[in-house]
Scaffold this motif. Structure first.
Motif, PDB file in Angstrom:
ATOM      1  N   ARG A   1       0.835  -1.201   0.000  1.00 38.06           N
ATOM      2  CA  ARG A   1       0.000   0.000   0.000  1.00 38.06           C
ATOM      3  C   ARG A   1       0.869   1.249   0.000  1.00 38.06           C
ATOM      4  O   ARG A   1       0.578   2.264  -0.683  1.00 38.06           O
ATOM      5  N   LEU A   2       2.003   1.151   0.823  1.00 36.37           N
ATOM      6  CA  LEU A   2       2.901   2.305   0.865  1.00 36.37           C
ATOM      7  C   LEU A   2       3.516   2.549  -0.509  1.00 36.37           C
ATOM      8  O   LEU A   2       3.658   3.737  -0.954  1.00 36.37           O
ATOM      9  N   GLN A   3       3.820   1.507  -1.180  1.00 36.61           N
ATOM     10  CA  GLN A   3       4.413   1.690  -2.503  1.00 36.61           C
ATOM     11  C   GLN A   3       3.378   2.282  -3.483  1.00 36.61           C
ATOM     12  O   GLN A   3       3.728   3.143  -4.307  1.00 36.61           O
ATOM     13  N   ASP A   4       2.147   1.878  -3.381  1.00 37.12           N
ATOM     14  CA  ASP A   4       1.118   2.437  -4.265  1.00 37.12           C
ATOM     15  C   ASP A   4       0.870   3.924  -3.952  1.00 37.12           C
ATOM     16  O   ASP A   4       0.725   4.756  -4.884  1.00 37.12           O
ATOM     17  N   VAL A   5       0.835   4.251  -2.664  1.00 33.35           N
ATOM     18  CA  VAL A   5       0.589   5.658  -2.288  1.00 33.35           C
ATOM     19  C   VAL A   5       1.742   6.530  -2.737  1.00 33.35           C
ATOM     20  O   VAL A   5       1.562   7.639  -3.259  1.00 33.35           O
ATOM     21  N   GLU A   6       2.950   6.028  -2.518  1.00 33.76           N
ATOM     22  CA  GLU A   6       4.094   6.833  -2.920  1.00 33.76           C
ATOM     23  C   GLU A   6       4.135   6.983  -4.443  1.00 33.76           C
ATOM     24  O   GLU A   6       4.562   8.019  -4.957  1.00 33.76           O
ATOM     25  N   THR A   7       3.717   5.980  -5.124  1.00 36.23           N
ATOM     26  CA  THR A   7       3.725   6.083  -6.592  1.00 36.23           C
ATOM     27  C   THR A   7       2.668   7.083  -7.065  1.00 36.23           C
ATOM     28  O   THR A   7       2.918   7.876  -7.994  1.00 36.23           O
ATOM     29  N   ASN A   8       1.539   7.127  -6.428  1.00 33.40           N
ATOM     30  CA  ASN A   8       0.463   7.993  -6.881  1.00 33.40           C
ATOM     31  C   ASN A   8       0.540   9.380  -6.243  1.00 33.40           C
ATOM     32  O   ASN A   8       0.232  10.388  -6.906  1.00 33.40           O
ATOM     33  N   PHE A   9       0.919   9.483  -4.998  1.00 29.81           N
ATOM     34  CA  PHE A   9       0.824  10.776  -4.311  1.00 29.81           C
ATOM     35  C   PHE A   9       2.167  11.291  -3.798  1.00 29.81           C
ATOM     36  O   PHE A   9       2.236  12.398  -3.275  1.00 29.81           O
ATOM     37  N   GLY A  10       3.231  10.496  -3.821  1.00 25.85           N
ATOM     38  CA  GLY A  10       4.523  10.977  -3.366  1.00 25.85           C
ATOM     39  C   GLY A  10       4.784  10.585  -1.907  1.00 25.85           C
ATOM     40  O   GLY A  10       3.913  10.147  -1.192  1.00 25.85           O
ATOM     41  N   LYS A  11       6.025  10.656  -1.499  1.00 26.75           N
ATOM     42  CA  LYS A  11       6.421  10.219  -0.151  1.00 26.75           C
ATOM     43  C   LYS A  11       5.936  11.172   0.929  1.00 26.75           C
ATOM     44  O   LYS A  11       5.835  10.797   2.081  1.00 26.75           O
ATOM     45  N   ASP A  12       5.669  12.388   0.596  1.00 22.83           N
ATOM     46  CA  ASP A  12       5.287  13.354   1.612  1.00 22.83           C
ATOM     47  C   ASP A  12       3.793  13.332   1.897  1.00 22.83           C
ATOM     48  O   ASP A  12       3.306  14.111   2.721  1.00 22.83           O
ATOM     49  N   HIS A  13       3.097  12.556   1.228  1.00 22.75           N
ATOM     50  CA  HIS A  13       1.652  12.498   1.428  1.00 22.75           C
ATOM     51  C   HIS A  13       1.411  11.984   2.831  1.00 22.75           C
ATOM     52  O   HIS A  13       2.106  11.070   3.316  1.00 22.75           O
ATOM     53  N   PRO A  14       0.456  12.561   3.577  1.00 26.95           N
ATOM     54  CA  PRO A  14       0.218  12.123   4.952  1.00 26.95           C
ATOM     55  C   PRO A  14      -0.086  10.633   5.047  1.00 26.95           C
ATOM     56  O   PRO A  14       0.352   9.959   5.981  1.00 26.95           O
ATOM     57  N   GLN A  15      -0.787  10.098   4.112  1.00 31.63           N
ATOM     58  CA  GLN A  15      -1.095   8.650   4.159  1.00 31.63           C
ATOM     59  C   GLN A  15       0.175   7.826   3.981  1.00 31.63           C
ATOM     60  O   GLN A  15       0.360   6.810   4.618  1.00 31.63           O
ATOM     61  N   ALA A  16       1.097   8.337   3.119  1.00 34.37           N
ATOM     62  CA  ALA A  16       2.360   7.633   2.919  1.00 34.37           C
ATOM     63  C   ALA A  16       3.179   7.700   4.177  1.00 34.37           C
ATOM     64  O   ALA A  16       3.834   6.725   4.576  1.00 34.37           O
ATOM     65  N   VAL A  17       3.155   8.865   4.865  1.00 38.84           N
ATOM     66  CA  VAL A  17       3.919   8.972   6.128  1.00 38.84           C
ATOM     67  C   VAL A  17       3.340   8.042   7.169  1.00 38.84           C
ATOM     68  O   VAL A  17       4.054   7.344   7.902  1.00 38.84           O
TER      69      VAL A  17
END
Length: 570
Positions: free
Chosen positions: A343-359
């Motif tokens: 999920r983290l990889q999908d979020v980072e791919t779509n929204f970037g590492k700084d996205h609150p969900q990725a954090v």
């Protein structure tokens, strides 16, 4: 006619060589002449011998012999031999001689005397005797009288009362009957067979038959009694011996058990000592403990290396088996970790590492990884504890083995003595069992009344007398008479004091023999018959003419021996 002159007044020595040569040969003609001259003496002695033989036959009572035959057969007691362990020996000459001695023994004779009451039988005690036996008995009595012998008296009989005297006389009579029967019974082996003949000779044929039958029956009964007595004595001896062996066997068994209990040498069902069994079990447990320690050490070292590599590599290097206690927790955490990472990889791919969900996902991922690492630390600590427990267990087993080995060594030393005691106990037990079986066999053998002797020819009534034998006695009398006559004839010839031949003149006197001068007309008076004799029984005197005729023999018969002898003497 010229004749040589001979010195009649001098002896003519004969050549020694010729004399020695003549002595080397037997003069048969001279012996025949001696026999012819002594024929009357020999004939008279032969007639006297026959006459004495006839007198002996007339004065000797007849004796009758009764004979029975018994067979010594080892096959008769085969039934007993089949249940008896005693070996039977082959019959030998010595054994048959022993049987003959048994037949002629005083004990068997006493049995027959008591059975037939022979000491009260006058025909047995005082049988008729021959004239010769009576004469010998008379001479013995005379000699005993002059010697002062009192062999017929019982010593000390004059100093006792009447009842004791009668008892002593009865005992002496019985002993005499036993000795008489023992000396008169006949027993001998028939050739090389297994048959023994029993015989008795008596003036009464019925008495001889009865004694022979009684002897055969007594011999069979004696054999049975001897076998029964022997087995009975053996059984009694074995019974006493069994008591001793049973007590000795029990004492030996008790000594074995007492020694085993004192030294702790109890054994299992296989006969192995418990200390040896315990030592073997401890060695087996030590092998298993060593394997467990090695396995626990391998696991501990493996997880310790994973934990030491850090949390990042712990996730990748950890391989949790399904049989581990924390396997389900760690597997669940790893599944959750992989889901969060995806999920983290999908979020980072779509929204970037700084996205609150990725954090938030990155923080949750780190938290799950920390949980997995913590679980690995706990598992490693658990394996370390298992390894330490296995080491402690292994060391404890080693200590136990050392203690058990020392005790086993002591037990093995004590077991040497235990084996010795056990062997003694087993030997006594085996001996007791052997004697017990022999005792049972002897007890059973007493119930088998089977002997090794049987009668094959019973005694029968003799039809003819066995002695004296008429022909044999007469022949022996004739031979003795002839021998006596020959002895008297030889004595007469030896004691002769006149000459019969010219050789006697030359041998005994040493003079020259001139010749024979026969009697002229000497045979007429002998040849004359009884009818020619005158009535008064005297021979008529010779006439003068007959005398002149005899004087002219040398003239009328110049070639006769009479004329030749006269010329030789001239």
């Amino acid at each position: 006619m010229n004749y040589a002159n001979f010195p009649l007044d001098k002896r003519v020595p004969l050549p020694g060589a010729d004399q020695e040569k003549g002595e080397d040969f037997i003069d048969v003609e001279r012996l025949l002449g001696m026999a012819a001259r002594q024929a009357k003496v020999v004939a008279a002695c032969a007639v006297i011998g026959l006459f004495l033989g006839v007198i002996y036959l007339q004065t000797t009572p007849k004796q009758y012999m009764s004979v029975a035959s018994v067979l010594v057969d080892e096959g008769l007691n085969k039934v007993v031999d089949d249940i008896s362990a005693a070996s039977q020996t082959v019959q030998t000459d010595a054994s048959f001689l022993s049987q003959v001695e048994i037949l002629t023994s005083a004990r068997l004779a006493s049995v027959v005397v008591d059975k037939l009451k022979l000491d009260q039988n006058d025909a047995f005690m005082n049988p008729p005797q021959s004239a010769l036996a009576k004469g010998i008995g008379f001479l013995r009595g005379v000699v005993g009288y002059f010697r002062g012998s009192s062999a017929g008296d019982i010593p000390g009989i004059e100093n006792v009362d009447e009842a004791t005297r009668q008892a002593m006389i009865k005992t002496a009579t019985h002993d005499y009957a036993v000795l008489k029967l023992q000396s008169e019974v006949l027993a001998q082996r028939n050739g090389r067979s297994y048959v023994i003949s029993i015989g008795y000779q008596a003036p009464d044929p019925a008495l001889a038959t009865a004694i022979t039958k009684a002897y055969a029956d007594a011999y069979l009964a004696d054999q049975l009694n001897a076998s029964f007595d022997a087995t009975e004595r053996a059984a009694l001896w074995l019974q006493g011996r069994l008591t001793e062996l049973r007590e000795s066997s029990q004492r030996a068994a008790m000594a074995v058990e007492k020694f085993r209990a004192e030294h702790g040498l109890s054994a299992n069902s296989d006969g192995q000592l418990l200390s040896d069994k315990q030592l073997a079990d401890l060695n087996a447990q030590l092998i298993v403990a060593q394997a467990d320690t090695a396995r626990a050490s391998a696991r501990y070292q493996q997880y310790k290396a994973i934990v030491d590599s850090g949390s990042e590599s712990a996730f990748n290097d950890s391989a949790i088996g399904a049989d581990q206690p924390s396997s389900s927790v760690i597997i669940g955490l790893k599944t959750r970790y992989l889901a969060i990472a995806k999920r983290l990889q999908d979020v980072e791919t779509n929204f970037g590492k700084d996205h609150p969900q990725a954090v938030a996902l990155a923080k949750e991922k780190a938290d799950v990884l920390a949980q997995i690492f913590g679980q690995l630390k706990q598992l490693t600590e658990s394996y370390r504890n298992d390894f330490q427990v296995a080491q402690a267990r292994e060391q404890a087993l080693r200590d136990k083995i050392s203690t058990a080995a020392g005790k086993s060594s002591i037990d093995n030393q004590s077991q040497v003595k235990l084996k010795e005691l056990d062997q003694q106990a087993q030997a006594l037990t085996t001996l007791y069992q052997t004697f017990l079986s022999r005792y049972e066999e002897a007890s059973q053998q007493q119930s088998f009344p089977v002997g090794k002797v049987r009668i094959i020819s019973d005694a029968t009534m003799p039809l003819a007398a066995s002695s004296p034998r008429t022909l044999r006695v007469l022949a022996l009398s004739l031979v003795l008479g002839l021998m006596l006559g020959a002895g008297f004839g030889g004595l007469n010839e030896f004691n002769e004091r006149f000459f019969r031949t010219g050789e006697d003149i030359r041998d005994r006197v040493g003079l020259k023999f001139l010749g024979y001068l026969p009697t002229i007309g000497g045979g007429k008076a002998k040849d004359s018959k009884a009818d020619d004799l005158p009535a008064d029984g005297k021979v008529a005197s010779l006439s003068a003419a007959e005398k002149r005729a005899r004087m002219r023999v040398s003239i009328d018969a110049p070639a006769s021996m009479f004329a030749e002898t006269l010329r030789n003497a001239k």
